[in-house]
Design a protein around this motif. Structure first.
Motif, mmCIF file in Angstrom:
data_model
loop_
_atom_site.group_PDB
_atom_site.id
_atom_site.type_symbol
_atom_site.label_atom_id
_atom_site.label_comp_id
_atom_site.label_asym_id
_atom_site.label_seq_id
_atom_site.Cartn_x
_atom_site.Cartn_y
_atom_site.Cartn_z
ATOM 1 N N THR A 185 0.846 -1.183 0.000
ATOM 2 C CA THR A 185 0.000 0.000 0.000
ATOM 3 C C THR A 185 0.886 1.240 0.000
ATOM 4 O OG1 THR A 185 -1.699 1.211 1.208
ATOM 5 C CG2 THR A 185 -0.218 -0.133 2.516
ATOM 6 N N ASP A 186 0.356 2.311 -0.526
ATOM 7 C CA ASP A 186 1.090 3.569 -0.525
ATOM 8 C C ASP A 186 0.942 4.308 0.798
ATOM 9 O OD1 ASP A 186 1.912 3.123 -3.106
ATOM 10 O OD2 ASP A 186 0.227 4.219 -3.990
ATOM 11 N N GLU A 187 -0.032 3.908 1.585
ATOM 12 C CA GLU A 187 -0.293 4.555 2.863
ATOM 13 C C GLU A 187 0.518 3.881 3.968
ATOM 14 O OE1 GLU A 187 -4.486 4.523 3.578
ATOM 15 O OE2 GLU A 187 -4.949 5.152 1.547
ATOM 16 N N PRO A 188 0.845 4.602 5.028
ATOM 17 C CA PRO A 188 1.554 3.979 6.148
ATOM 18 C C PRO A 188 0.690 2.913 6.806
ATOM 19 C CG PRO A 188 1.413 6.383 6.409
ATOM 20 C CD PRO A 188 0.607 6.013 5.219
ATOM 21 N N LEU A 189 1.343 1.869 7.306
ATOM 22 C CA LEU A 189 0.631 0.797 7.994
ATOM 23 C C LEU A 189 0.701 1.031 9.497
ATOM 24 C CD1 LEU A 189 1.966 -2.269 6.014
ATOM 25 C CD2 LEU A 189 -0.261 -1.176 5.791
ATOM 26 N N PHE A 190 -0.408 0.840 10.154
ATOM 27 C CA PHE A 190 -0.458 0.988 11.593
ATOM 28 C C PHE A 190 -1.130 -0.238 12.198
ATOM 29 C CE2 PHE A 190 -0.345 5.311 9.983
ATOM 30 C CZ PHE A 190 0.675 5.850 10.738
ATOM 31 N N ALA A 191 -0.626 -0.685 13.305
ATOM 32 C CA ALA A 191 -1.254 -1.774 14.037
ATOM 33 C C ALA A 191 -2.268 -1.161 14.995
ATOM 34 C CB ALA A 191 -0.199 -2.556 14.816
ATOM 35 N N PRO A 192 -3.390 -1.848 15.233
ATOM 36 C CA PRO A 192 -4.360 -1.298 16.173
ATOM 37 C C PRO A 192 -3.761 -1.234 17.584
ATOM 38 C CG PRO A 192 -5.009 -3.495 15.450
ATOM 39 C CD PRO A 192 -3.795 -3.108 14.670
ATOM 40 N N LEU A 193 -4.084 -0.191 18.301
ATOM 41 C CA LEU A 193 -3.588 0.004 19.656
ATOM 42 C C LEU A 193 -4.757 -0.064 20.617
ATOM 43 C CD1 LEU A 193 -1.303 0.850 21.626
ATOM 44 C CD2 LEU A 193 -1.931 3.208 21.136
ATOM 45 N N VAL A 194 -4.617 -0.894 21.628
ATOM 46 C CA VAL A 194 -5.663 -1.018 22.635
ATOM 47 C C VAL A 194 -5.100 -0.474 23.941
ATOM 48 C CG1 VAL A 194 -7.119 -2.629 23.910
ATOM 49 C CG2 VAL A 194 -6.593 -3.062 21.504
ATOM 50 N N VAL A 195 -5.775 0.501 24.506
ATOM 51 C CA VAL A 195 -5.348 1.105 25.758
ATOM 52 C C VAL A 195 -6.296 0.629 26.840
ATOM 53 C CG1 VAL A 195 -4.953 3.272 26.978
ATOM 54 C CG2 VAL A 195 -4.493 3.116 24.526
ATOM 55 N N SER A 196 -5.727 0.122 27.925
ATOM 56 C CA SER A 196 -6.557 -0.336 29.030
ATOM 57 C C SER A 196 -6.046 0.293 30.320
ATOM 58 C CB SER A 196 -6.518 -1.867 29.124
ATOM 59 O OG SER A 196 -5.191 -2.301 29.336
#
Length: 135
Positions: free
Chosen positions: A75-86
């Motif tokens: 992809t041309d867009e940056p990849l981000f992993a989902p972040l879960v804050v608890s």
């Protein structure tokens, strides 16, 4: 058939005179990744690669079990992993005592420690593989 063979050779598949083919993990992962594209079906991808759908399904199972690492999506867009804050636990846990020299990925019961020097692309590939194995 010649076009299929040249396509497969470009992926690193060894094709013997007997017609037998040896698939590298990279080639298997590329085929599995193609099944994850929007609108793709296992049957259509299997036909494109010249294999039986049940073989491709077996490779998909290996990927879900974490035994086959899929390539990061192109992809041309940056990849981000989902972040879960608890909320923070009442007492510090072992995870909080890890030295600042590593990156720690925690996915359910799986904890992976990586050196700080690891490229972001590799971290994205690992996060993608963890996400794929959660099905």
């Amino acid at each position: 058939m010649c076009a299929t063979n040249s396509f497969l050779r470009s992926l690193g598949v060894e094709i013997y005179a007997s017609g037998h083919r040896r698939w590298s993990d990279t080639a298997k992962a590329r085929a599995v990744a193609d099944t994850l594209e929007v609108g793709a079906t296992v049957n259509a991808v299997a036909e494109r690669y010249g294999i039986l759908p049940n073989q491709l399904s077996a490779w998909r199972r290996k990927a879900k079990q974490g035994k086959l690492l899929l390539p990061a999506p192109e992809t041309d867009e940056p990849l981000f992993a989902p972040l879960v804050v608890s909320a923070a636990p009442d007492e510090p846990t072992e995870a909080l005592t890890v030295p600042n020299e590593t990156i720690r990925l925690i996915f359910g019961q799986i904890a992976i420690e990586l050196p700080l020097q690891i490229p972001a692309v590799r971290i994205a590939e690992i996060a993608h593989a963890l996400e794929a194995s959660s099905c």
